[in-house]
Design a protein around this motif. Structure first.
Motif, PDB file in Angstrom:
ATOM      1  N   UNK A 298       0.812  -1.224   0.000  1.00  0.00           N
ATOM      2  CA  UNK A 298       0.000   0.000   0.000  1.00  0.00           C
ATOM      3  C   UNK A 298       0.842   1.270   0.000  1.00  0.00           C
ATOM      4  N   UNK A 299       0.210   2.313  -0.548  1.00  0.00           N
ATOM      5  CA  UNK A 299       0.698   3.683  -0.468  1.00  0.00           C
ATOM      6  C   UNK A 299      -0.030   4.336   0.697  1.00  0.00           C
ATOM      7  N   UNK A 300       0.683   5.160   1.466  1.00  0.00           N
ATOM      8  CA  UNK A 300       0.111   5.779   2.657  1.00  0.00           C
ATOM      9  C   UNK A 300      -0.045   7.280   2.471  1.00  0.00           C
ATOM     10  N   UNK A 301      -1.120   7.828   3.038  1.00  0.00           N
ATOM     11  CA  UNK A 301      -1.282   9.272   3.154  1.00  0.00           C
ATOM     12  C   UNK A 301      -1.784   9.579   4.561  1.00  0.00           C
ATOM     13  N   UNK A 302      -1.239  10.629   5.189  1.00  0.00           N
ATOM     14  CA  UNK A 302      -1.597  10.975   6.565  1.00  0.00           C
ATOM     15  C   UNK A 302      -1.980  12.451   6.615  1.00  0.00           C
ATOM     16  N   UNK A 303      -3.138  12.742   7.194  1.00  0.00           N
ATOM     17  CA  UNK A 303      -3.593  14.123   7.332  1.00  0.00           C
ATOM     18  C   UNK A 303      -5.106  14.193   7.365  1.00  0.00           C
ATOM     19  N   UNK A 304      -5.633  15.265   7.908  1.00  0.00           N
ATOM     20  CA  UNK A 304      -7.075  15.451   7.958  1.00  0.00           C
ATOM     21  C   UNK A 304      -7.680  15.265   6.562  1.00  0.00           C
ATOM     22  N   UNK A 305      -8.778  14.537   6.497  1.00  0.00           N
ATOM     23  CA  UNK A 305      -9.396  14.246   5.199  1.00  0.00           C
ATOM     24  C   UNK A 305     -10.358  15.392   4.872  1.00  0.00           C
ATOM     25  N   UNK A 306      -9.795  16.449   4.298  1.00  0.00           N
ATOM     26  CA  UNK A 306     -10.548  17.656   3.974  1.00  0.00           C
ATOM     27  C   UNK A 306     -10.212  18.106   2.555  1.00  0.00           C
ATOM     28  N   UNK A 307     -11.026  19.009   2.030  1.00  0.00           N
ATOM     29  CA  UNK A 307     -10.899  19.434   0.635  1.00  0.00           C
ATOM     30  C   UNK A 307      -9.490  19.899   0.297  1.00  0.00           C
ATOM     31  N   UNK A 308      -8.913  20.729   1.156  1.00  0.00           N
ATOM     32  CA  UNK A 308      -7.590  21.293   0.865  1.00  0.00           C
ATOM     33  C   UNK A 308      -6.522  20.217   0.751  1.00  0.00           C
ATOM     34  N   UNK A 309      -6.659  19.143   1.509  1.00  0.00           N
ATOM     35  CA  UNK A 309      -5.639  18.085   1.492  1.00  0.00           C
ATOM     36  C   UNK A 309      -5.694  17.257   0.203  1.00  0.00           C
ATOM     37  N   UNK A 310      -6.850  17.305  -0.500  1.00  0.00           N
ATOM     38  CA  UNK A 310      -6.902  16.828  -1.881  1.00  0.00           C
ATOM     39  C   UNK A 310      -6.626  15.333  -2.043  1.00  0.00           C
ATOM     40  N   UNK A 311      -7.075  14.514  -1.088  1.00  0.00           N
ATOM     41  CA  UNK A 311      -6.777  13.082  -1.173  1.00  0.00           C
ATOM     42  C   UNK A 311      -7.496  12.421  -2.355  1.00  0.00           C
ATOM     43  N   UNK A 312      -8.529  13.059  -2.881  1.00  0.00           N
ATOM     44  CA  UNK A 312      -9.215  12.503  -4.043  1.00  0.00           C
ATOM     45  C   UNK A 312      -8.262  12.316  -5.220  1.00  0.00           C
ATOM     46  N   UNK A 313      -7.258  13.178  -5.339  1.00  0.00           N
ATOM     47  CA  UNK A 313      -6.279  13.030  -6.416  1.00  0.00           C
ATOM     48  C   UNK A 313      -5.560  11.683  -6.312  1.00  0.00           C
ATOM     49  N   UNK A 314      -5.189  11.295  -5.088  1.00  0.00           N
ATOM     50  CA  UNK A 314      -4.510  10.006  -4.909  1.00  0.00           C
ATOM     51  C   UNK A 314      -5.436   8.841  -5.229  1.00  0.00           C
TER      52      UNK A 314
END
Length: 375
Positions: A208-224
């Protein structure tokens, strides 16, 4: 010297500002100086967070000396931090006060107490679309008040310093950049038994690939999430952070693209499980549109992960030249960068580890102590 600190985030905040404050105070206390560090908090807060301040003879917590005549506990705490605390600082003989989270109380300069403030970011001014209009107004007022009270400012990145000069018109010769201090605990290999337990408890994917941070619009996790469509089917994404309403948008996309089996969200993970979750990952992704710094990038590099992040703010400063950076709207470029990072992991991680040593505790603490001596 008696140095006071705004310790609200130390006892209440589990992430960014709290981590910065706790790490810096612990590092300062460990220096061989005669300074006394007093941590001013509106209440005892979370005992788990409070215990992260290492017990030392030169550090102690201080709470309001008397109840304040204002309704509501939150209102009282805010009033104390923003104004009434100055009376207590004077009574305690504080010579220097450090606002650790971008704020200073009104009347500090008039009291004769020297002051310094760490400003982490001005995202509420740079990108007000991510905030409620009332919050933006409130944060702007606090920022302008702090500029009037501060003798010196510490910016945690070149990006933040540029924003301070753009929005605040504070004298540049009284702003210094001291990068955010970072604990070295992620650099130590997690115990194998702990890793096995954590892997089973959170049902982590094999690869897996990991991402850490609040899941909010600015953090843009949808791109990942979108990038997963261009990556091998055996590669998953694990996202660790506090959820917001933005998560509903991300989940809808996941369902539409039938990616449910490749994305896992983790919330409320305890600190002692984090190193294992980082170290079992194959790479780290941080597609945020705007940050003041980006401590998770450093934690990932210390954990031995290659990093891919978004261009446009300060993330290049946190990750250094061996990490990869892409446009925050280009999911195909993100996927290609992740494939490159995975293929070149060893060389990129080695170079990145050399780069992030500049952020580790002792150097940052000495820089901050030198800053105090300027006042």
């Amino acid at each position: 010297m008696k140095i006071g600190f705004d310790a609200k985030r130390i006892v209440r905040n589990h992430t960014g500002l709290g981590s910065y404050s706790r790490t810096l105070v612990n590092a300062l206390a460990a220096l061989d100086t005669d300074d006394e560090l007093l941590l001013y908090a509106p209440d005892e807060g979370d005992p788990q967070l409070r215990r992260q301040i290492e017990p030392r003879h030169n550090v102690r917590f201080v709470y309001p000396s008397r109840p304040l005549p204002f309704g509501g506990k939150l209102g009282m705490a805010a009033r104390w931090r923003e104004k009434t605390i100055v009376e207590q600082l004077k009574a305690d003989g504080i010579e220097l006060y450090h606002g650790l989270s971008g704020e200073l109380p009104a009347g500090l300069k008039e009291s004769g107490i020297r002051s310094i403030v760490t400003i982490h970011d001005l995202i509420f001014l740079r990108h007000p679309e991510y905030y409620h209009w009332w919050d933006t107004l409130l944060y702007r007022q606090k920022f302008l008040r702090t500029l009037k009270e501060a003798d010196r400012i510490v910016a945690i990145s070149e990006c933040t310093k540029r924003d301070i000069l753009h929005y605040g018109h504070f004298p540049e010769d009284r702003i210094d950049i001291i990068y955010q201090s970072c604990s070295t605990r992620f650099a130590h290999p997690a115990d194998e038994h702990i890793s096995q337990r954590v892997h089973a408890e959170y049902d982590l994917p094999a690869h897996y690939i990991l991402s850490v941070g609040t899941i909010e619009e600015r953090k843009n996790i949808l791109l990942a999430v979108k990038a997963l469509r261009h990556l091998p089917a055996d590669l998953s994404l694990v996202v660790l952070g506090r959820p917001t309403k933005y998560l509903d948008k991300v989940r809808r996309y996941i369902a539409e693209q039938q990616l449910d089996h490749r994305v896992r969200f983790l919330h409320g993970v305890p600190n002692d499980a984090l190193p294992a979750i980082y170290q079992m990952a194959a790479a780290f992704v941080y597609p945020s549109r705007y940050e003041g710094f980006g401590i998770p990038i450093i934690e990932a590099i210390q954990s031995g992960l290659p990093v891919v992040a978004a261009k446009g703010s300060c993330l290049e400063e946190a990750g250094g030249p061996a990490s990869l950076y892409v446009d925050p709207d280009d999911d195909r470029a993100l996927a290609e960068a992740l494939l490159t990072a995975l293929a070149e992991s060893d060389s990129r991680v080695a170079a990145s580890r050399d780069y992030v040593r500049r952020f580790e505790n002792s150097d940052v603490a000495r820089q901050m102590m030198d800053e105090y001596r300027l006042l």
